[in-house]
Design an enzyme around this catalytic site. Structure first.
Site, PDB file in Angstrom:
ATOM      1  N   ARG A  53      50.800  35.072  35.352  1.00 39.57           N
ATOM      2  CA  ARG A  53      51.752  34.107  34.528  1.00 39.57           C
ATOM      3  C   ARG A  53      53.236  34.187  34.904  1.00 39.57           C
ATOM      4  O   ARG A  53      54.109  33.528  35.287  1.00 39.57           O
ATOM      5  CB  ARG A  53      51.497  34.160  33.042  1.00 39.57           C
ATOM      6  CG  ARG A  53      50.532  33.037  32.529  1.00 39.57           C
ATOM      7  CD  ARG A  53      49.819  33.783  31.454  1.00 39.57           C
ATOM      8  NE  ARG A  53      49.313  35.160  31.940  1.00 39.57           N
ATOM      9  CZ  ARG A  53      47.802  35.209  32.306  1.00 39.57           C
ATOM     10  NH1 ARG A  53      47.198  34.009  32.366  1.00 39.57           N
ATOM     11  NH2 ARG A  53      47.420  36.500  32.662  1.00 39.57           N
ATOM     12  N   THR A  54      53.730  35.592  34.658  1.00 39.12           N
ATOM     13  CA  THR A  54      55.271  35.834  34.849  1.00 39.12           C
ATOM     14  C   THR A  54      55.745  35.514  36.270  1.00 39.12           C
ATOM     15  O   THR A  54      56.623  34.706  36.232  1.00 39.12           O
ATOM     16  CB  THR A  54      55.478  37.222  34.209  1.00 39.12           C
ATOM     17  OG1 THR A  54      54.847  37.520  32.884  1.00 39.12           O
ATOM     18  CG2 THR A  54      57.019  37.422  34.413  1.00 39.12           C
ATOM     19  N   LYS A  82      56.041  53.306  52.120  1.00 36.82           N
ATOM     20  CA  LYS A  82      56.518  54.282  53.106  1.00 36.82           C
ATOM     21  C   LYS A  82      57.407  55.434  52.167  1.00 36.82           C
ATOM     22  O   LYS A  82      58.203  56.227  52.918  1.00 36.82           O
ATOM     23  CB  LYS A  82      57.475  53.577  54.126  1.00 36.82           C
ATOM     24  CG  LYS A  82      56.659  52.838  54.924  1.00 36.82           C
ATOM     25  CD  LYS A  82      57.671  51.974  56.045  1.00 36.82           C
ATOM     26  CE  LYS A  82      56.918  50.872  56.798  1.00 36.82           C
ATOM     27  NZ  LYS A  82      57.986  50.300  57.554  1.00 36.82           N
ATOM     28  N   ARG A 103      59.078  43.477  37.559  1.00 34.87           N
ATOM     29  CA  ARG A 103      58.298  44.260  36.548  1.00 34.87           C
ATOM     30  C   ARG A 103      57.861  45.555  37.351  1.00 34.87           C
ATOM     31  O   ARG A 103      57.607  45.545  38.373  1.00 34.87           O
ATOM     32  CB  ARG A 103      56.779  43.176  36.375  1.00 34.87           C
ATOM     33  CG  ARG A 103      55.759  43.932  36.092  1.00 34.87           C
ATOM     34  CD  ARG A 103      54.480  43.196  35.454  1.00 34.87           C
ATOM     35  NE  ARG A 103      55.066  42.088  34.475  1.00 34.87           N
ATOM     36  CZ  ARG A 103      54.270  41.160  33.870  1.00 34.87           C
ATOM     37  NH1 ARG A 103      52.941  41.299  34.453  1.00 34.87           N
ATOM     38  NH2 ARG A 103      54.244  40.678  33.153  1.00 34.87           N
ATOM     39  N   HIS A 131      59.811  43.115  27.041  1.00 36.08           N
ATOM     40  CA  HIS A 131      59.303  42.025  28.073  1.00 36.08           C
ATOM     41  C   HIS A 131      59.813  40.670  27.447  1.00 36.08           C
ATOM     42  O   HIS A 131      59.501  39.740  26.765  1.00 36.08           O
ATOM     43  CB  HIS A 131      57.738  41.879  27.901  1.00 36.08           C
ATOM     44  CG  HIS A 131      57.246  40.900  28.985  1.00 36.08           C
ATOM     45  ND1 HIS A 131      57.950  40.185  29.701  1.00 36.08           N
ATOM     46  CD2 HIS A 131      55.682  40.707  29.401  1.00 36.08           C
ATOM     47  CE1 HIS A 131      57.088  39.368  30.562  1.00 36.08           C
ATOM     48  NE2 HIS A 131      55.878  39.993  30.209  1.00 36.08           N
TER      49      HIS A 131
HETATM   50  C1  NCD Z   1      51.524  40.659  29.407  1.00 32.14           C
HETATM   51  C2  NCD Z   1      52.382  41.783  29.923  1.00 32.14           C
HETATM   52  O1  NCD Z   1      52.386  41.900  31.259  1.00 32.14           O
HETATM   53  O2  NCD Z   1      52.818  42.693  29.214  1.00 32.14           O
HETATM   54  N1  NCD Z   1      51.084  39.595  30.201  1.00 32.14           N
HETATM   55  C3  NCD Z   1      52.235  38.737  30.440  1.00 32.14           C
HETATM   56  O3  NCD Z   1      53.114  38.921  30.976  1.00 32.14           O
HETATM   57  N2  NCD Z   1      51.823  37.393  30.089  1.00 32.14           N
HETATM   58  C4  NCD Z   1      50.355  41.003  28.504  1.00 32.14           C
HETATM   59  C5  NCD Z   1      49.157  41.954  28.923  1.00 32.14           C
HETATM   60  O4  NCD Z   1      49.262  42.021  30.227  1.00 32.14           O
HETATM   61  O5  NCD Z   1      48.425  42.187  28.319  1.00 32.14           O
END
Ligand code: NCD
Length: 313
Positions: A53-54, A82, A103, A131
């Site tokens: 999703r992100t 590497k 991320r 987040h």
């Molecule tokens: C979340 C995350 O990556 O922290 N996912 C997201 O971004 N929608 C929640 C999760 O992974 O449980």
């Protein structure tokens, strides 16, 4: 705002402003109107951890606004294998792009990237840390459903220890005077430093190992996945896996306007029979990632969003 690393980077007024901009952008997110506000701009997507999703909603947001995206792609096929350092990767991608979404499994990595880069950085999740872009779409979902953010009773349930979504969300909700219930197994409680920091800011918090008792007077029930990948020991994960499972029956006496949210992916925390209830909001919540990230990208790139965008063409 240049970078968005934690919710402290946005004032309450800025949060409201982003939510209003996001609402105006709904026809663009739905593909009813094309508005190339970000034409000629490039987003660098650097996802060192799995993401659906992100990553995809950042990409969709950029493309719906006429911008473009370059992806690090799978870590295994990048120079990270590497031995390239995060610092060098960021310095280089900084030169290729106008804004970066990152991320990373390590807490603090997004701040580290922001210190290394000249372009704005959006934290798409740093380990068990923060987040904030998820929090913005969560706040958008809550405010669309309830017409406000202030003074709601919100239950955050599941893995509050390792769940970065609830860390950022709790900080934001307290600033809007929400009452919070932290429901989790005792080994997955909200970290003490977060709870005491929130309480120092006047937060009204109830901590509980029970979920069901807190559903009936809630306005928002925010379920989370147990973050298996963050457990140092698989045996510890096994002890708590499957602890909270919400079914449609558990919602029988809930308020009519209760919304059930989840950042997704869900494993077994929400039974599929909840999907058909009036309370389920998690798929809409995932869609809201596109509009809120559009609004955030415009803000980070200092691009004004017109007041009148218009609806379907
Ligand atoms: C979340 C995350 O990556 O922290 N996912 C997201 O971004 N929608 C929640 C999760 O992974 O449980």
């Amino acid at each position: 705002m240049s970078s968005l690393i934690t919710m402290d980077d946005l004032s309450n007024d800025e949060i409201q402003e982003v939510l209003e901009t996001a609402e105006r952008l709904l026809p663009v997110a739905r593909g009813e109107t094309y508005l190339p506000l970000l034409q000629g701009r490039i987003l660098g997507n650097l996802f060192f951890e799995p993401s659906t999703r992100t990553r995809m909603s950042f990409e969709t947001a950029m493309k719906r606004l006429g911008g473009d995206v370059v992806n690090l792609g799978a870590v295994a096929s990048s120079s990270v294998v590497k031995g390239e350092t995060l610092y060098d990767t960021i310095r280089m991608v900084d030169g290729y792009t106008d804004v970066i979404a990152i991320r990373h499994p390590r807490q603090g990595a997004a701040q580290y990237a922001a210190d290394a880069a000249d372009v704005p950085i959006a934290n798409g999740g740093d380990g068990a840390g923060h987040h904030p872009t998820q929090t913005m779409l969560d706040l958008f979902t809550i405010s669309q459903a309830h017409g406000r953010l202030n003074g709601l009773r919100v239950v955050l349930a599941g893995d509050l220890r390792y769940g970065r979504t609830v860390h950022s969300l709790a900080h934001a909700l307290v600033r809007f005077d929400c009452e919070l219930v932290f429901a989790s197994p005792s080994s997955l409680r909200m970290p003490e430093e977060i709870t005491s920091d929130l309480q120092k800011h006047g937060a009204n918090i109830i901590e509980s190992e029970d979920l069901l008792n807190h559903i009936d007077d809630a306005d928002v029930l925010y379920m989370t996945r147990i973050q298996r990948e963050r457990f140092p020991d698989e045996e510890e994960y096994k002890k708590v896996s499957g602890s909270f499972k919400l079914t449609a029956r558990d919602l029988a006496n809930a308020k009519q306007e209760l919304i059930v949210m989840h950042p997704l992916p869900r494993v077994d925390e929400i039974s599929p029979d909840v999907d058909a209830t009036r309370h389920a909001r998690y798929f809409e919540q995932a869609f809201n990632g596109v509009v809120t990230r559009m609004a955030l990208l415009c803000k980070m790139l200092d691009v004004e969003v017109p007041a009148n965008i218009g609806g379907a063409a």
